[in-house]
Design an enzyme around this catalytic site. Structure first.
Site, mmCIF file in Angstrom:
data_model
loop_
_atom_site.group_PDB
_atom_site.id
_atom_site.type_symbol
_atom_site.label_atom_id
_atom_site.label_comp_id
_atom_site.label_asym_id
_atom_site.label_seq_id
_atom_site.Cartn_x
_atom_site.Cartn_y
_atom_site.Cartn_z
ATOM 1 N N HIS A 83 3.214 6.736 -6.988
ATOM 2 C CA HIS A 83 2.492 7.949 -7.384
ATOM 3 C C HIS A 83 3.433 9.161 -7.309
ATOM 4 O O HIS A 83 3.391 10.058 -8.150
ATOM 5 C CB HIS A 83 1.301 8.117 -6.434
ATOM 6 C CG HIS A 83 0.198 8.986 -6.941
ATOM 7 N ND1 HIS A 83 -0.904 9.282 -6.170
ATOM 8 C CD2 HIS A 83 0.000 9.628 -8.112
ATOM 9 C CE1 HIS A 83 -1.721 10.065 -6.863
ATOM 10 N NE2 HIS A 83 -1.191 10.295 -8.045
ATOM 11 N N HIS A 119 0.824 -1.213 0.000
ATOM 12 C CA HIS A 119 0.000 0.000 0.000
ATOM 13 C C HIS A 119 0.860 1.265 0.000
ATOM 14 O O HIS A 119 0.718 2.136 -0.860
ATOM 15 C CB HIS A 119 -0.925 -0.017 1.227
ATOM 16 C CG HIS A 119 -1.767 1.206 1.378
ATOM 17 N ND1 HIS A 119 -3.076 1.269 0.964
ATOM 18 C CD2 HIS A 119 -1.495 2.439 1.868
ATOM 19 C CE1 HIS A 119 -3.559 2.474 1.191
ATOM 20 N NE2 HIS A 119 -2.615 3.212 1.746
ATOM 21 N N GLU A 120 1.761 1.344 0.962
ATOM 22 C CA GLU A 120 2.578 2.558 1.066
ATOM 23 C C GLU A 120 3.460 2.729 -0.162
ATOM 24 O O GLU A 120 3.727 3.851 -0.602
ATOM 25 C CB GLU A 120 3.427 2.544 2.343
ATOM 26 C CG GLU A 120 2.612 2.583 3.636
ATOM 27 C CD GLU A 120 1.591 3.711 3.689
ATOM 28 O OE1 GLU A 120 1.842 4.785 3.115
ATOM 29 O OE2 GLU A 120 0.520 3.506 4.296
ATOM 30 N N HIS A 138 1.656 4.568 -2.870
ATOM 31 C CA HIS A 138 1.794 6.029 -2.734
ATOM 32 C C HIS A 138 3.155 6.466 -3.292
ATOM 33 O O HIS A 138 3.269 7.495 -3.967
ATOM 34 C CB HIS A 138 1.725 6.444 -1.266
ATOM 35 C CG HIS A 138 0.366 6.377 -0.636
ATOM 36 N ND1 HIS A 138 -0.725 7.017 -1.167
ATOM 37 C CD2 HIS A 138 -0.064 5.766 0.499
ATOM 38 C CE1 HIS A 138 -1.783 6.798 -0.372
ATOM 39 N NE2 HIS A 138 -1.405 6.040 0.629
HETATM 40 ZN ZN LIG Z 1 -2.629 5.256 2.160
#
Ligand SMILES: [Zn+2]
Length: 719
Positions: free
Chosen positions: A488, A481-482, A485
């Site tokens: 991105h 998940h991290e 980011h």
């Molecule tokens: Zn998050």
């Protein structure tokens, strides 16, 4: 260009480490040269320089242009940005008493500094002059977005209001700040200062010896020696309930939670709720908006309250049916257990957990032995990024770090060029706040010719020295998940830092990170990293199948309570000024909440909302919090699940898919309409169905109905 814009202006020079860019590769912060004594002077100088830069923009004798006003504004405050970036990274991940003191001292000054710019009428006059002339200007899409965001941000703060209106907005802001702080304190007091008292040990039957001892100690501490006290936790449901065998005691604990701060005891936050709703609605009306939600959602993807509401209301029929089906299943489990009652909220998790254990037989500890931290990162997270995007990672040991447990990597792009630097800070420690997060030490920006320097911070319990560092399946997901980011941020391809990478709307920012989680259990990735730490055997696929099947269980409650809270948030935020002002007694607050929840058509007495209004901190505590924004969690989940479906329909883990996602979504930052971005990626608008399928909530799916309702407790676990 900044030099040209501010030529002749009297801009003070900063001193010390933060006065100029770091000389390390990628301008990575040089932690070996930063001391705690640097921060206050750097903040003070940074604000003074920023103010002088703003004055230079205002006093520029030339007519306002995009370059001498909008770009100059974007370029201003560089030293302040440098110090704030490092300072707030450390207060989150490796704080000290001194850093906390500095934070308390500097935060109000930073707020005032920022207001003095956003609400500066002379600055706004120049911004507006450029904005009003925009039709006549040749601009890139990104230029146009920067202009629009700059202008609208100032308008949103009150720049277009009359002096009297602006004065009232300031009053409302400061009142709201006081009242929402008071709400937070009262809600906390209702948890911490009003524990539930039990007279006898029998009432706590089922709890562990250590839980019972803590309850006895806590009761003594609260002035009830010889009794037992349980402190309430944040949500409506309480974590000790499933283990408690005494049904009356369960009901007592649950009802204390449910009636928290609603006047049942001497704590009553309802007058504050009414006041906050009225002030927000009044503020919205000063801006000419019908309600607070419309005002607050100006920069969101969903944009209008009706869009967010409609999206959630589409889930209601399937969700309500699931709630009833699960309740019937739990009624059967209660009967099989020898009980003679129908399930109530205080029984729910006790019986749901029993059914789940019988049905899925999960062994989380055995799973963990397949997840070794460095392998999960390098052979899992990085491997997926290599297959999808062609990235390569090289560990480096030359960069100074703020804690010895921080790892650093150079990230190489698909063409072999250097893309950025990645810092990985995995372990729990007392100096780190809870949770997991990503941010930048340096933003990608063509304006400054900077490449991204990005960190991921997690809270993985550190193994004792000499032992292999394993991580839970939850933390494996968090790592993916991290890093979503981080991707991105790494793929950002913007001119302006304020539009770069993850600088996107609240109801969009969790989307790329959630999508990246899909690769954690994708067979090709999983088999590459999940190997037993002793035997090297790959993880048995049944383990993953069980986890995925179990994830669809109990959604009527787990998901239902969240949807109800999100809808309740929106109902409060959708009140007009007149409607809000009519909710002027505590009883009317209760009545409005009840009516709002009843209208939803969900089983609110079996599954109450995750938070009731009187302790809904996300929306009533703090200046704006997640008000009219609690739906964001659900919204990004819709985008995520729909995108996963796209990936799987198009061949899964391939470079072509990765490059397409990078091109359309990950590299776009905040430069365009989010729906357009999604359409560029998927070729259509987002669809809620994949999310409902993932949660086992397919509307009108009779097969799913019968499948789940055959869930009577097997005889061997009864009793
Ligand atoms: Zn998050």
């Amino acid at each position: 260009m900044a030099d040209a814009n501010t030529a002749g202006a009297n801009i003070p020079q900063g001193t010390g480490y933060f006065a100029s860019d770091s000389t390390l590769p990628f301008h990575a912060p040089d932690f070996s040269k930063i001391s705690e004594d640097d921060y206050i002077p750097a903040f003070e100088q940074g604000m003074a320089i920023h103010k002088a830069e703003i004055d230079a923009i205002i006093n520029n004798p030339e007519a306002p242009t995009f370059s001498n006003t909008i770009v100059a504004l974007e370029k201003s405050g560089r030293m302040l940005g440098r110090v704030a970036t490092v300072f707030f990274a450390l207060t989150g991940s490796n704080t000290t008493d001194r850093l906390d003191e500095i934070n308390t001292e500097i935060s109000p000054k930073l707020t005032a500094h920022s207001d003095s710019i956003t609400l500066n009428p002379e600055l706004f006059a120049r911004v507006k002059a450029v904005y009003d002339n925009r039709a006549a200007m040749a601009m890139t899409r990104e230029d146009a977005k920067l202009l629009e965001d700059t202008y609208e941000g100032m308008v949103h703060a009150g720049a277009l209001l009359t002096d009297a209106q602006r004065a009232r907005v300031k009053e409302i802001n400061s009142e709201l700040s006081e009242i929402t702080t008071e709400f937070g304190q009262e809600a906390r007091a209702a948890m911490a200062d009003q524990p539930v008292i039990f007279d006898t040990r029998e009432e706590l039957a089922g709890l562990s010896e250590s839980d019972i001892k803590s309850a006895a100690d806590f009761a003594a501490e609260k002035g009830h020696p010889g009794k037992y006290a349980i402190a309430l936790q944040n949500t409506t449901q309480q974590p000790l309930l499933p283990n408690m065998t005494n049904r009356a005691a369960r009901e007592k604990l649950f009802m204390a939670s449910y009636h928290r701060a609603d006047g049942t005891t001497d704590i009553d936050t309802r007058p504050l709720v009414a006041k906050i709703a009225a002030l927000r609605a009044e503020k919205a009306s000063l801006f000419g908006e019908p309600d607070w939600a419309t005002y607050a959602m100006w920069d969101r993807m969903a944009e209008k309250p009706a869009t967010a509401l409609g999206f959630m209301e589409r889930m209601v029929p399937a969700l309500a049916a699931t709630q009833r089906r699960e309740a019937a299943m739990l009624d059967e489990a209660i009967k099989a257990d020898g009980g003679n009652f129908e399930v109530k909220p205080w029984d729910w998790y006790r019986y749901a957990n029993k059914v789940k254990a019988a049905r899925y037989d999960l062994d989380e500890d055995a799973m963990t032995e397949y997840f070794q931290l460095d392998k999960v990162l390098e052979d899992g997270v990085f491997y997926a990024a290599n297959k999808l995007y062609g990235l390569r990672f090289e560990r480096r040991t030359d960069l100074p770090v703020y804690h010895p447990d921080v790892w650093t990597y150079t990230v190489f792009d698909r063409d072999g060029s250097e893309l950025g630097i990645f810092y990985f800070d995995p372990f729990q420690r007392p100096s780190k706040r809870g949770g997991a997060w990503m941010s930048n030490f340096v933003d990608q920006s063509k304006l400054w010719n900077t490449k991204p320097v990005i960190y991921n911070v997690l809270n993985i319990p550190k193994a004792p020295a000499g032992e292999v560092q394993l991580v839970s399946f939850d933390n494996v997901n968090t790592m993916f998940h991290e890093f979503g980011h981080a991707l991105h941020g790494f793929f950002a391809n913007q001119t302006y830092p304020s539009l770069s990478g993850t600088a996107v709307a609240r109801d969009f920012v969790e989307y790329p990170s959630q999508v990246n989680e899909v690769w954690a259990t994708y067979p090709e990735v999983l088999s590459n990293y999940a190997k037993h730490y002793r035997t090297g055997e790959p993880i048995p696929s049944e383990m993953i199948t069980k986890i995925e099947a179990a994830a669809k269980f109990n959604q009527g409650y787990d998901f239902g309570e969240t949807v109800e809270a999100a809808l309740l948030d929106m109902k409060w935020a959708a009140l007009s000024k007149e409607q809000a002002e009519a909710i002027n007694t505590p009883a009317k607050v209760t009545e409005f909440e009840r009516k709002s929840l009843e209208e939803l058509g969900l089983e609110i007495d079996l599954v109450p909302p995750r938070y009731r209004s009187t302790y809904f901190n996300h929306i009533f505590s703090g200046p704006a919090g997640y008000s009219a924004g609690y739906y964001s969690y659900l919204w990004t989940e819709m985008l995520d699940r729909d995108s996963r479906k796209w990936f799987m329909e198009n061949g899964g883990l391939t470079r072509a898919n990765g490059d397409h996602y990078r091109e359309t979504v990950l590299s776009t930052g905040g430069t365009m309409d989010y729906f357009e971005m999604f359409r560029n990626f998927a070729g259509r608008d987002p669809d809620v169905t994949p999310m409902l399928e993932a949660r086992g909530l397919v509307p009108g799916d009779e097969a799913a109905d019968s499948e789940v309702s055959d869930g009577a407790l097997p005889a061997d676990t009864a009793g």
